[in-house]
Write an enzyme that holds these catalytic residues in place. Sequence first.
Site, PDB file in Angstrom:
ATOM      1  N   GLY A  28       0.847  -1.186   0.000  1.00  0.00           N
ATOM      2  CA  GLY A  28       0.000   0.000   0.000  1.00  0.00           C
ATOM      3  C   GLY A  28       0.881   1.233   0.000  1.00  0.00           C
ATOM      4  CE1 TYR A  29       3.447   2.700  -3.948  1.00  0.00           C
ATOM      5  CE2 TYR A  29       1.466   1.372  -4.116  1.00  0.00           C
ATOM      6  CZ  TYR A  29       2.770   1.618  -4.469  1.00  0.00           C
ATOM      7  OH  TYR A  29       3.408   0.778  -5.339  1.00  0.00           O
TER       8      TYR A  29
END
Length: 165
Positions: A28-29
Amino acid sequence: MALEIERKFLVEGDFRPFATSSTNIKQGYIGTVKGRTVRIRIRGDKGYLTIKGASVDGGLSRYEWEKEIPVNEAEELLLLCEKGIVDKERFLVPSGDGAHTFEVDVFHGENEGLVMAEVELGGESEDFPRPEWLGREVTGKARYFNSSLRRYPFSEWSIPEKLGF
């Protein structure tokens, strides 16, 4: 900080007989803005925090900093990430010359059906063997960046987008 030089390709054939290993990856970011991303990744039983700079040379290279972190911390940080987790299985496929290894990602979830390969290079003009299963090059095409696939997944692409138009 290290300079990452890689080229990306779609996969259009059966690479699996040549793979030597595979690992599940979820990433994820925490932040994605033009010119940099902060990524959290769980690869197998290890966690990583990665910061990447802007792509240069048509997407061929960019600065990358990565640090291994405890997997439980990576799991906690995934909860803080922007919407959209990328889920994939990564296969390692040695090249015919023994000097390169292709990382082939088979995407799951909202990106099911997308299969990409990348090869890291020591220099921008470095040559490497191209196996018959390697398809069209997509180096530098933003829609194929993992940070883009979490916002606009492959399952939402139109047929022309999937065909490269």
